[in-house]
Design a protein around this motif. Sequence first.
Motif, PDB file in Angstrom:
ATOM      1  N   GLN A 172      -5.357   9.227  -7.920  1.00 31.10           N
ATOM      2  CA  GLN A 172      -6.327   8.165  -8.130  1.00 31.10           C
ATOM      3  C   GLN A 172      -6.284   7.151  -6.985  1.00 31.10           C
ATOM      4  OE1 GLN A 172      -8.571   8.414 -10.632  1.00 31.10           O
ATOM      5  NE2 GLN A 172      -9.605   6.765  -9.494  1.00 31.10           N
ATOM      6  N   MET A 173      -5.057   6.866  -6.495  1.00 29.77           N
ATOM      7  CA  MET A 173      -4.944   5.902  -5.383  1.00 29.77           C
ATOM      8  C   MET A 173      -5.557   6.480  -4.108  1.00 29.77           C
ATOM      9  SD  MET A 173      -1.405   3.873  -6.092  1.00 29.77           S
ATOM     10  CE  MET A 173      -0.421   5.046  -6.971  1.00 29.77           C
ATOM     11  N   LEU A 174      -5.476   7.805  -3.928  1.00 28.08           N
ATOM     12  CA  LEU A 174      -6.121   8.423  -2.759  1.00 28.08           C
ATOM     13  C   LEU A 174      -7.637   8.387  -2.907  1.00 28.08           C
ATOM     14  CD1 LEU A 174      -3.917  11.555  -1.960  1.00 28.08           C
ATOM     15  CD2 LEU A 174      -3.868   9.286  -0.902  1.00 28.08           C
ATOM     16  N   ILE A 175      -8.126   8.555  -4.144  1.00 27.61           N
ATOM     17  CA  ILE A 175      -9.582   8.512  -4.373  1.00 27.61           C
ATOM     18  C   ILE A 175     -10.113   7.099  -4.095  1.00 27.61           C
ATOM     19  CG2 ILE A 175     -11.375   8.659  -6.169  1.00 27.61           C
ATOM     20  CD1 ILE A 175      -9.560  10.845  -7.521  1.00 27.61           C
ATOM     21  N   SER A 181     -11.670   7.799   2.036  1.00 32.79           N
ATOM     22  CA  SER A 181     -11.079   6.599   1.420  1.00 32.79           C
ATOM     23  C   SER A 181     -10.143   5.940   2.446  1.00 32.79           C
ATOM     24  CB  SER A 181     -10.329   6.956   0.140  1.00 32.79           C
ATOM     25  OG  SER A 181      -9.308   7.864   0.424  1.00 32.79           O
ATOM     26  N   ILE A 182      -9.949   4.642   2.288  1.00 26.85           N
ATOM     27  CA  ILE A 182      -9.208   3.883   3.310  1.00 26.85           C
ATOM     28  C   ILE A 182      -7.766   3.625   2.869  1.00 26.85           C
ATOM     29  CG2 ILE A 182      -9.116   1.689   4.591  1.00 26.85           C
ATOM     30  CD1 ILE A 182     -11.456   3.470   5.407  1.00 26.85           C
ATOM     31  N   GLN A 219      -9.040   6.210   7.648  1.00 23.39           N
ATOM     32  CA  GLN A 219      -9.553   7.106   6.627  1.00 23.39           C
ATOM     33  C   GLN A 219      -8.450   8.111   6.278  1.00 23.39           C
ATOM     34  OE1 GLN A 219     -13.244   8.966   7.566  1.00 23.39           O
ATOM     35  NE2 GLN A 219     -14.367   7.043   7.459  1.00 23.39           N
ATOM     36  N   LEU A 220      -8.482   8.577   5.015  1.00 30.28           N
ATOM     37  CA  LEU A 220      -7.479   9.543   4.573  1.00 30.28           C
ATOM     38  C   LEU A 220      -7.395  10.739   5.531  1.00 30.28           C
ATOM     39  CD1 LEU A 220      -5.527  10.807   2.526  1.00 30.28           C
ATOM     40  CD2 LEU A 220      -7.517  11.453   1.145  1.00 30.28           C
ATOM     41  N   GLY A 263       0.871  -1.171   0.000  1.00 35.62           N
ATOM     42  CA  GLY A 263       0.000   0.000   0.000  1.00 35.62           C
ATOM     43  C   GLY A 263       0.910   1.224   0.000  1.00 35.62           C
ATOM     44  N   VAL A 264       0.371   2.366   0.439  1.00 32.94           N
ATOM     45  CA  VAL A 264       1.218   3.567   0.468  1.00 32.94           C
ATOM     46  C   VAL A 264       2.323   3.376   1.518  1.00 32.94           C
ATOM     47  CG1 VAL A 264      -0.328   4.846   2.046  1.00 32.94           C
ATOM     48  CG2 VAL A 264       1.260   6.082   0.567  1.00 32.94           C
ATOM     49  N   ILE A 265       3.574   3.702   1.110  1.00 35.29           N
ATOM     50  CA  ILE A 265       4.738   3.455   1.964  1.00 35.29           C
ATOM     51  C   ILE A 265       5.218   4.790   2.545  1.00 35.29           C
ATOM     52  CG2 ILE A 265       7.053   2.451   2.070  1.00 35.29           C
ATOM     53  CD1 ILE A 265       6.424   0.964  -0.555  1.00 35.29           C
TER      54      ILE A 265
END
Length: 320
Positions: free
Chosen positions: A262-265, A177-178, A214-215, A146-148
Amino acid sequence: MNVIVAGGSGFLGRHVVEELARRGHRLTVLARGTRTTPDTHDGNVETIACDVAAGDLPIERLRGADAIVNLIGIKRDTAAQTFQQVHVDAVRQLIELARQISARRFVHVSVVAARPDERHAYHDTKWQAEQLFKESGLDVTILRPGVIYGPGDDMITHLVKMIRFVPLFPVVGAGSSILQPVHVHDVARCVAETLARPETIGATLEVVGPEPMQLREVVRTVATATGLKLWIVPTPIWFQRVSVWLMNRLCSNPLSTPAQLQMLIDGMAGDPRPVDEQLGVRPEPFRVETVAELQRGIPPLFGFSLRLLGGSGYPERKGQ
Ligand SMILES: NC(=O)c1ccc[n+]([C@@H]2O[C@H](COP(=O)([O-])OP(=O)(O)OC[C@H]3O[C@@H](n4cnc5c(N)ncnc54)[C@H](OP(=O)(O)O)[C@@H]3O)[C@@H](O)[C@H]2O)c1
């Protein structure tokens, strides 16, 4: 083992090189050479400048390798390099290299967001690369982070710069967004453990933090770590798309790219259990204390802050 680390000079690559060298492997880093890779490992790390996507590979110098780790990637298409070249053509070249030098073992780092998707070339080309590996007949394990976050990352660096610059943060949509941010040390450990465990051949493992957040919670955690007040403002996705598009037209190092937006959305969530069960790695939670450490050396956005009251959060400006 003798391990080729393609993309070993990047953010994740440096930590992977550190981890593998610490475990006694001899490493050959392949990268074009846009960043330096200091060898602090008693001559056990050699760097060869080459464009893997263009097939510029010094085959003879690479003979004798036991395994290849692929960390090559880009975050946005540029005139110099497209997603297709870097994520797909480079993988074809590495698979061909593996056959020529008889190095069957591969660890390929993909992304949890990889999927067939004509509208989003980052997601689609990362997915195409996974298919090439699955069809290669080689001994491949695919890791999908996922996001690093961690020293030298994009996520915390860019969030901290924005939070210190102004007290308003325009979050994507409702900020719901998760994400499951995962520490770069944990991802590097997963790469090393995968190499040490032949039983993971054929597996595709998600590498994500333990807690879905959540973001807006992620942003709040980073704001708390800076000690600054922050108003998180929901913004329409179309507004974010236009802003990111403009940033990418105007800046050489934009705060976000269309692929990252897009990945954050969509969110970047996954299942942390297989990595625990199969690699013995239990990624650490995303904590205020860790972020507080990481935010110390981050330089100001544009060299200044528009925060008028309460300081900018830069320790040097507070006289610490
Ligand atoms: N960072 C994240 O949050 C994240 C999350 C999930 C997955 N990932 C994946 O993890 C991998 C590493 O990401 P990262 O954040 O470390 O990226 P990065 O910092 O941009 O590093 C990319 C590496 O690839 C090399 N590279 C790029 N084009 C190349 C080419 N044509 N030939 C040879 N080397 C080339 C770069 O070196 P040169 O520029 O010198 O060539 C660098 O060493 C990528 O596949 C990425 O998709 C990252």
